[in-house]
Scaffold this motif. Sequence first.
Motif, short mmCIF file in Angstrom:
data_model
loop_
_atom_site.label_atom_id
_atom_site.label_comp_id
_atom_site.label_asym_id
_atom_site.label_seq_id
_atom_site.Cartn_x
_atom_site.Cartn_y
_atom_site.Cartn_z
N ARG A 206 0.93 -1.19 0.03
CA ARG A 206 0.07 -0.11 -0.01
C ARG A 206 0.77 1.18 0.09
NH1 ARG A 206 -4.12 0.31 4.87
NH2 ARG A 206 -4.47 -1.84 3.90
N ARG A 207 1.87 1.36 0.78
CA ARG A 207 2.73 2.29 0.71
C ARG A 207 3.43 2.65 -0.51
NH1 ARG A 207 7.92 2.52 1.53
NH2 ARG A 207 8.12 0.48 2.28
N ARG A 208 4.03 1.43 -0.90
CA ARG A 208 4.68 1.67 -2.28
C ARG A 208 3.87 2.23 -3.53
NH1 ARG A 208 7.33 -3.87 -4.04
NH2 ARG A 208 8.40 -2.37 -5.52
N VAL A 209 2.56 1.64 -3.45
CA VAL A 209 1.73 2.01 -4.49
C VAL A 209 1.42 3.67 -4.44
CG1 VAL A 209 -0.59 1.73 -5.61
CG2 VAL A 209 0.93 -0.31 -5.11
N LEU A 231 6.82 -1.18 -10.03
CA LEU A 231 7.04 -1.61 -8.87
C LEU A 231 6.97 -3.15 -8.65
CD1 LEU A 231 4.28 0.41 -6.70
CD2 LEU A 231 6.70 0.91 -7.00
N SER A 232 6.92 -3.79 -9.66
CA SER A 232 7.18 -5.41 -9.91
C SER A 232 6.22 -5.89 -9.06
CB SER A 232 8.64 -5.67 -9.55
OG SER A 232 9.67 -4.95 -10.40
N LEU A 233 5.09 -5.34 -9.39
CA LEU A 233 3.84 -6.25 -8.47
C LEU A 233 2.97 -6.66 -9.30
CD1 LEU A 233 3.25 -3.28 -5.66
CD2 LEU A 233 4.32 -5.59 -5.25
N PRO A 234 2.23 -7.68 -8.99
CA PRO A 234 1.12 -8.26 -10.08
C PRO A 234 0.07 -7.20 -9.97
CG PRO A 234 1.76 -9.82 -8.13
CD PRO A 234 2.32 -8.52 -7.87
N PRO A 235 -0.65 -6.83 -11.35
CA PRO A 235 -1.40 -5.98 -11.36
C PRO A 235 -2.73 -5.99 -10.28
CG PRO A 235 -1.10 -6.58 -13.43
CD PRO A 235 -0.18 -7.41 -12.51
N ARG A 236 -3.20 -7.37 -9.96
CA ARG A 236 -4.08 -7.75 -8.92
C ARG A 236 -3.86 -6.94 -7.59
NH1 ARG A 236 -6.99 -13.42 -10.29
NH2 ARG A 236 -7.75 -13.02 -12.06
N GLU A 237 -2.56 -7.17 -7.38
CA GLU A 237 -2.07 -6.63 -5.98
C GLU A 237 -2.30 -5.13 -5.97
OE1 GLU A 237 1.32 -7.02 -2.62
OE2 GLU A 237 1.35 -8.09 -4.50
N VAL A 238 -1.95 -4.43 -7.04
CA VAL A 238 -2.08 -2.88 -7.22
C VAL A 238 -3.60 -2.49 -7.27
CG1 VAL A 238 -1.83 -0.94 -8.90
CG2 VAL A 238 -0.04 -2.63 -8.50
N GLN A 239 -4.36 -3.30 -8.01
CA GLN A 239 -5.86 -3.16 -7.90
C GLN A 239 -6.64 -3.43 -6.41
OE1 GLN A 239 -7.11 -5.78 -10.83
NE2 GLN A 239 -6.88 -4.17 -12.75
N VAL A 241 -5.03 -2.96 -3.71
CA VAL A 241 -4.71 -1.51 -2.72
C VAL A 241 -5.95 -0.39 -2.71
CG1 VAL A 241 -3.07 0.25 -2.56
CG2 VAL A 241 -2.13 -1.84 -2.88
N PHE A 242 -6.21 -0.13 -4.03
CA PHE A 242 -7.19 0.64 -4.09
C PHE A 242 -8.50 0.10 -3.71
CE2 PHE A 242 -3.91 1.92 -6.96
CZ PHE A 242 -3.72 3.34 -6.52
N ALA A 243 -8.81 -1.04 -4.06
CA ALA A 243 -9.96 -1.78 -3.56
C ALA A 243 -10.10 -1.73 -2.12
CB ALA A 243 -10.13 -3.46 -4.15
#
Length: 311
Positions: A206-209, A231-239, A241-243
Amino acid sequence: MALTTRMSTRSQPADERLDYWNERVSGIFPGIVIDGERDLAAEWETCRLGDIVVSVARSDRATIRRWSGPRPPAATDRGKIHLQHSGFSTTVQRGRSAALVAGDLTYCAVDEPYELQISERNEMFVIDFPLSAFRERTTAPALVVDHRAPSAGLLRDFLGSIFRQHWPETIDPEETDALGMTVGHLIGRCFGHVGPQEVAEWSNARRRVLGYVDANLADSSMRTGQIARALSLPPREVQGVFADLATTPTAYIIDRRLSIAAQRLKDSPSTQSMTDLAYELGFADAAHFSRRFKARFGVPPGTFSRHRADG
């Protein structure tokens, strides 16, 4: 003594509520400035439990800043915890962002500048406590103790029960001291029984995104895929964070751009070029910026700026 006291904007004329709230809240917390709609609906209920002061704040969407002007000359011996009860919020301090969903909490250094952005229909517990009792347990500002930590859940439930009780008009100080000791013990568990590595793992994505978003607001092409690749994160993990923040990447990015635009116009109302500001914050053009700004704040940015310049 009465256990709780309450203040609210609802008793004020609609167009005077924001000014009233700034005056009242800054009287409790010097250095506070609140930006929101003129007819802001907000209320604050507080109680003193020995050395600990616990409050619950309920409000429409707003941005709260502290110490954007002069700060106290010496460090305080108090600390503050923001514990999200409903809605979501973001606390920014020391260049780091703590995004809170229901049940999360973060420590805030009260003698340093910080910014707090809160969602619609927001409810938050604010705990003011003596640092002397927890100096070895408190963590760095803007690191999140996640709602999955059992101690965080216990603290949230206990505070909720305090404000739900039908207390007598007066209460013995020994009882309030006992309640304060319980709150203090739970604070200690939050920061003493959750290891730094565990906290870092829960809050790191969350902090990185959110940190990446803030650092790249000028990039009009910023999207989920780009954030994930950077950030070398899966797109679902990024999504995800916002969810967790009950929003989408696009909505969050636009909201951050508009909040920063409003602050720039407030700080320097007579020197801002709307076109330059639009491009600096990643809007396609000045017209797009103006439409978004009016939808968020009720007036175009030029009108907002003139009102600020006129005082």
